[in-house]
Design a protein around this motif. Structure first.
Motif, PDB file in Angstrom:
ATOM      1  N   GLY A  24      10.443   0.584   2.808  1.00  0.00           N
ATOM      2  CA  GLY A  24       9.348  -0.199   3.371  1.00  0.00           C
ATOM      3  C   GLY A  24       9.365  -0.184   4.881  1.00  0.00           C
ATOM      4  O   GLY A  24       8.309  -0.056   5.527  1.00  0.00           O
ATOM      5  N   ILE A  25      10.540  -0.302   5.470  1.00  0.00           N
ATOM      6  CA  ILE A  25      10.666  -0.235   6.932  1.00  0.00           C
ATOM      7  C   ILE A  25      10.270   1.152   7.433  1.00  0.00           C
ATOM      8  O   ILE A  25       9.545   1.290   8.429  1.00  0.00           O
ATOM      9  N   PHE A  26      10.713   2.176   6.716  1.00  0.00           N
ATOM     10  CA  PHE A  26      10.392   3.558   7.098  1.00  0.00           C
ATOM     11  C   PHE A  26       8.891   3.811   7.075  1.00  0.00           C
ATOM     12  O   PHE A  26       8.315   4.342   8.041  1.00  0.00           O
ATOM     13  N   PHE A  27       8.222   3.439   5.983  1.00  0.00           N
ATOM     14  CA  PHE A  27       6.785   3.696   5.856  1.00  0.00           C
ATOM     15  C   PHE A  27       5.979   2.936   6.903  1.00  0.00           C
ATOM     16  O   PHE A  27       4.929   3.411   7.340  1.00  0.00           O
ATOM     17  N   ALA A 152      11.247  -6.763  -2.086  1.00  0.00           N
ATOM     18  CA  ALA A 152      11.077  -5.369  -2.507  1.00  0.00           C
ATOM     19  C   ALA A 152       9.616  -5.058  -2.808  1.00  0.00           C
ATOM     20  O   ALA A 152       9.098  -3.991  -2.443  1.00  0.00           O
ATOM     21  N   LEU A 153       8.929  -5.981  -3.483  1.00  0.00           N
ATOM     22  CA  LEU A 153       7.519  -5.766  -3.816  1.00  0.00           C
ATOM     23  C   LEU A 153       6.666  -5.649  -2.562  1.00  0.00           C
ATOM     24  O   LEU A 153       5.793  -4.767  -2.469  1.00  0.00           O
ATOM     25  N   LEU A 154       6.898  -6.528  -1.586  1.00  0.00           N
ATOM     26  CA  LEU A 154       6.129  -6.452  -0.353  1.00  0.00           C
ATOM     27  C   LEU A 154       6.499  -5.222   0.473  1.00  0.00           C
ATOM     28  O   LEU A 154       5.653  -4.655   1.165  1.00  0.00           O
ATOM     29  N   ALA A 155       7.758  -4.814   0.377  1.00  0.00           N
ATOM     30  CA  ALA A 155       8.218  -3.677   1.181  1.00  0.00           C
ATOM     31  C   ALA A 155       7.453  -2.405   0.848  1.00  0.00           C
ATOM     32  O   ALA A 155       7.072  -1.649   1.751  1.00  0.00           O
ATOM     33  N   VAL A 156       7.216  -2.154  -0.440  1.00  0.00           N
ATOM     34  CA  VAL A 156       6.562  -0.910  -0.858  1.00  0.00           C
ATOM     35  C   VAL A 156       5.148  -1.162  -1.354  1.00  0.00           C
ATOM     36  O   VAL A 156       4.566  -0.329  -2.046  1.00  0.00           O
ATOM     37  N   SER A 157       4.575  -2.300  -1.001  1.00  0.00           N
ATOM     38  CA  SER A 157       3.176  -2.555  -1.333  1.00  0.00           C
ATOM     39  C   SER A 157       2.291  -1.707  -0.432  1.00  0.00           C
ATOM     40  O   SER A 157       2.305  -1.880   0.797  1.00  0.00           O
ATOM     41  N   PRO A 158       1.508  -0.779  -0.975  1.00  0.00           N
ATOM     42  CA  PRO A 158       0.672   0.083  -0.118  1.00  0.00           C
ATOM     43  C   PRO A 158      -0.328  -0.707   0.717  1.00  0.00           C
ATOM     44  O   PRO A 158      -0.650  -0.325   1.842  1.00  0.00           O
ATOM     45  N   PHE A 159      -0.792  -1.829   0.180  1.00  0.00           N
ATOM     46  CA  PHE A 159      -1.739  -2.670   0.918  1.00  0.00           C
ATOM     47  C   PHE A 159      -1.085  -3.230   2.178  1.00  0.00           C
ATOM     48  O   PHE A 159      -1.651  -3.151   3.277  1.00  0.00           O
ATOM     49  N   HIS A 160       0.101  -3.791   2.049  1.00  0.00           N
ATOM     50  CA  HIS A 160       0.779  -4.389   3.202  1.00  0.00           C
ATOM     51  C   HIS A 160       1.218  -3.324   4.206  1.00  0.00           C
ATOM     52  O   HIS A 160       1.205  -3.568   5.419  1.00  0.00           O
ATOM     53  N   VAL A 161       1.588  -2.148   3.720  1.00  0.00           N
ATOM     54  CA  VAL A 161       1.973  -1.065   4.633  1.00  0.00           C
ATOM     55  C   VAL A 161       0.771  -0.602   5.460  1.00  0.00           C
ATOM     56  O   VAL A 161       0.885  -0.355   6.665  1.00  0.00           O
ATOM     57  N   LEU A 162      -0.400  -0.500   4.821  1.00  0.00           N
ATOM     58  CA  LEU A 162      -1.603  -0.074   5.538  1.00  0.00           C
ATOM     59  C   LEU A 162      -1.910  -1.012   6.699  1.00  0.00           C
ATOM     60  O   LEU A 162      -2.160  -0.570   7.825  1.00  0.00           O
ATOM     61  N   TYR A 163      -1.895  -2.311   6.434  1.00  0.00           N
ATOM     62  CA  TYR A 163      -2.254  -3.261   7.480  1.00  0.00           C
ATOM     63  C   TYR A 163      -1.114  -3.524   8.452  1.00  0.00           C
ATOM     64  O   TYR A 163      -1.337  -4.072   9.543  1.00  0.00           O
ATOM     65  N   ALA A 164       0.101  -3.114   8.082  1.00  0.00           N
ATOM     66  CA  ALA A 164       1.201  -3.152   9.044  1.00  0.00           C
ATOM     67  C   ALA A 164       1.008  -2.117  10.134  1.00  0.00           C
ATOM     68  O   ALA A 164       1.514  -2.261  11.250  1.00  0.00           O
TER      69      ALA A 164
END
Length: 538
Positions: A24-27, A152-164
């Motif tokens: 999640g940190i990497f993405f 873990a769920l938030l880390a690899v959530s594509p939605f949260h990664v996009l807006y991060a």
């Protein structure tokens, strides 16, 4: 409430959670500059730099031939504009409260003007979500296991990664929502466990501050606040004792702290209605229902498939059913203190966005980012049902051991969700555009065509997406590209010395005027009804 057994949570699962957290940190940090800096992000930089859209139009859409650097001037703080100008620019767009934009200004001044810097601020807030959701789960479920699964769920959530990875306020809003919920639970717990006011007063101060910060981040924090009102009153059984009184004082102080911006909102209500007019555009109910399902599924899986792809009729219903079961599970097997908070997060926000569309028509509920409180509640419910299932226990007064077959099924479900999330993040990390960048999807292709020319000139005019979209394009253009921008109904005089003259999203009036003025025809690079790029034959 009995918590899932720590002994049943094997080292293998703990290792998996650590891996997912690192992914999640990497993405969130990978390819931060790769995606286009799109229209909305451009306006983040314009406003945080102290400019308004009208100023940009007045200064650059005047028919002069300008360079890319002349547009980039409005994308970072400079000596011409101070903090007062930034605040003034934000008051002309009061639908976006000032907290994120002021922080973005200080961030740019600290780290410079590279495009990754404003996005880096959003990444930072998104990383802070991890300890925040962990804290919330400890307060809510009293279980480190549920907390780690939620992380873990938030880390690899594509939605949260996009807006991060977007220079907008949504990762900060996620953080403030979670902090306000966690601080509320902590304040209630401290109040019940303490006799002296001094033992819990600071907990309520923290809640009031986090609530005010949430309001100053996004106006739809009102849905979270309404949920908190319902939650506290029901938990306290409408008894005006110390907890309820402390809550009313704290939340009242938080709302009072937001009142200066609330005055700005009320004064400029007509401006807000004009700028958000797109939310009132009528769409069929069948379209809305489909979008609701797709948007909910995006917090778990997002492969970038087209809206009419057959999978959009299969995957969302399955995930919606799964979420429905998770909500049922948490309501069935936890105490009111737990399920009521989750339910208010989900229901109040959903009703606040969906009901107006059903009653008056419109598309307010199409924007997935507005449902962030709802999605946080969903992920809390899913984290709880996953933890309870893979550890083999339900948390009620009695422990009920699940059979091994059921545990294997749940482990399979978890594997599909987490693997799908990782794959979704990996796919989107490689692309220049994604569904969340609604305006400017053609800009990378357009820029490649323009950059191939030896001495190109780009002509465009003010429209519903300009100047934001033309500045977005400028991030992709080579330094030798020049631009000539006008305000309708002006038809510009094309100067000599350019090898190619391109038209970028020209209005019908500009197209017709140039063809008549130069007795030529425009060669289009796209035959669709909306022609993004044309070439003027001179």
């Amino acid at each position: 409430m009995t918590k899932p057994s720590k002994q049943c949570f094997s080292l293998r699962w703990r290792f998996l959670i650590i891996v997912l957290l690192l992914l999640g940190i990497f993405f969130r940090c990978f390819n931060l500059n790769h995606k286009i800096y799109w229209h909305d992000e451009v306006y983040t930089s314009i406003r945080s730099s102290g400019y308004t859209g009208d100023e940009v139009i007045k200064e650059v859409f005047d028919g002069r031939v300008i360079g890319v650097e002349d547009l980039q001037k409005y994308q970072h703080p400079n000596p011409e504009k101070d903090l007062g100008d930034t605040i003034n620019a934000l008051t002309t767009n009061p639908e976006h409260p000032p907290l994120y934009y002021l922080m973005a200004r200080f961030w740019r001044q600290l780290l410079g003007a590279a495009v990754n810097n404003p996005r880096g601020l959003s990444v930072l807030f998104s990383l802070l979500v991890f300890p925040a959701i962990y804290w919330l789960c400890l307060e809510l479920f009293e279980s480190p296991l549920v907390a780690w699964v939620a992380v873990a769920l938030l880390a690899v959530s594509p939605f949260h990664v996009l807006y991060a990875q977007e220079a907008r306020e949504y990762s900060l809003w996620t953080l403030t929502i979670i902090l306000s919920c966690a601080s509320l639970l902590r304040a209630i717990r401290k109040t019940k466990d303490s006799i002296k006011v001094t033992s819990y007063i600071w907990s309520w101060v923290i809640y009031g501050v986090t609530l005010a910060l949430s309001f100053y981040t996004f106006l739809f924090s009102i849905f979270v606040a309404i949920g908190h009102v319902i939650y506290v009153f029901i938990i306290e059984r409408f008894c005006f004792k110390k907890t309820l009184i402390a809550y009313l004082i704290s939340s009242g102080a938080g709302f009072l702290a937001f009142s200066p911006w609330l005055v700005v909102v009320v004064i400029n209500l007509a401006i807000i209605q004009h700028k958000t007019h797109w939310t009132t555009i009528q769409v069929p109910l069948s379209f809305l229902v489909k979008i609701w399902g797709i948007n909910l599924s995006l917090i778990f899986l997002d492969f970038g498939i087209p809206l009419e792809h057959p999978f959009t009729y299969i995957i969302p219903p399955i995930l919606v059913s799964f979420v429905g079961y998770a909500i049922y599970f948490i309501c069935r097997y936890t105490t009111q203190r737990v399920w009521l908070l989750v339910l208010t997060l989900i229901v109040i926000t959903a009703l606040g966005l969906i009901l107006p569309d059903l009653i008056w028509g419109g598309r307010r509920s199409v924007a997935s980012r507005y449902f962030l409180p709802c999605y946080i509640g969903v992920q809390l419910a899913v984290a709880y049902v996953i933890t309870s299932s893979i550890t083999g226990y339900l948390s009620r007064a009695n422990l009920i051991k699940a059979n091994l077959r059921t545990q294997k099924v749940w482990k399979g479900i978890v594997a599909v969700l987490l693997t799908g999330g990782v794959i979704s993040c990996a796919i989107s990390s490689q692309t220049e555009i994604w569904w969340n960048k609604q305006v400017g999807a053609n800009n990378p292709t357009i820029a490649r065509i323009i950059n191939q020319a030896e001495r190109p000139l780009v002509v465009s005019n003010v429209s519903s997406v300009n100047p934001g979209d033309v500045i977005s394009l400028s991030y992709l253009l080579n330094p030798q590209v020049k631009l000539q921008l006008v305000i309708p109904p002006t038809i510009p005089d094309i100067p000599q010395g350019f090898s190619d003259v391109f038209l970028f999203y020209p209005s019908d009036h500009l197209q017709q005027g140039l063809e008549e003025k130069y007795s030529t025809k425009i060669e289009w690079f796209d035959e669709s009804s909306v022609k993004p790029l044309g070439k003027l034959r001179l």
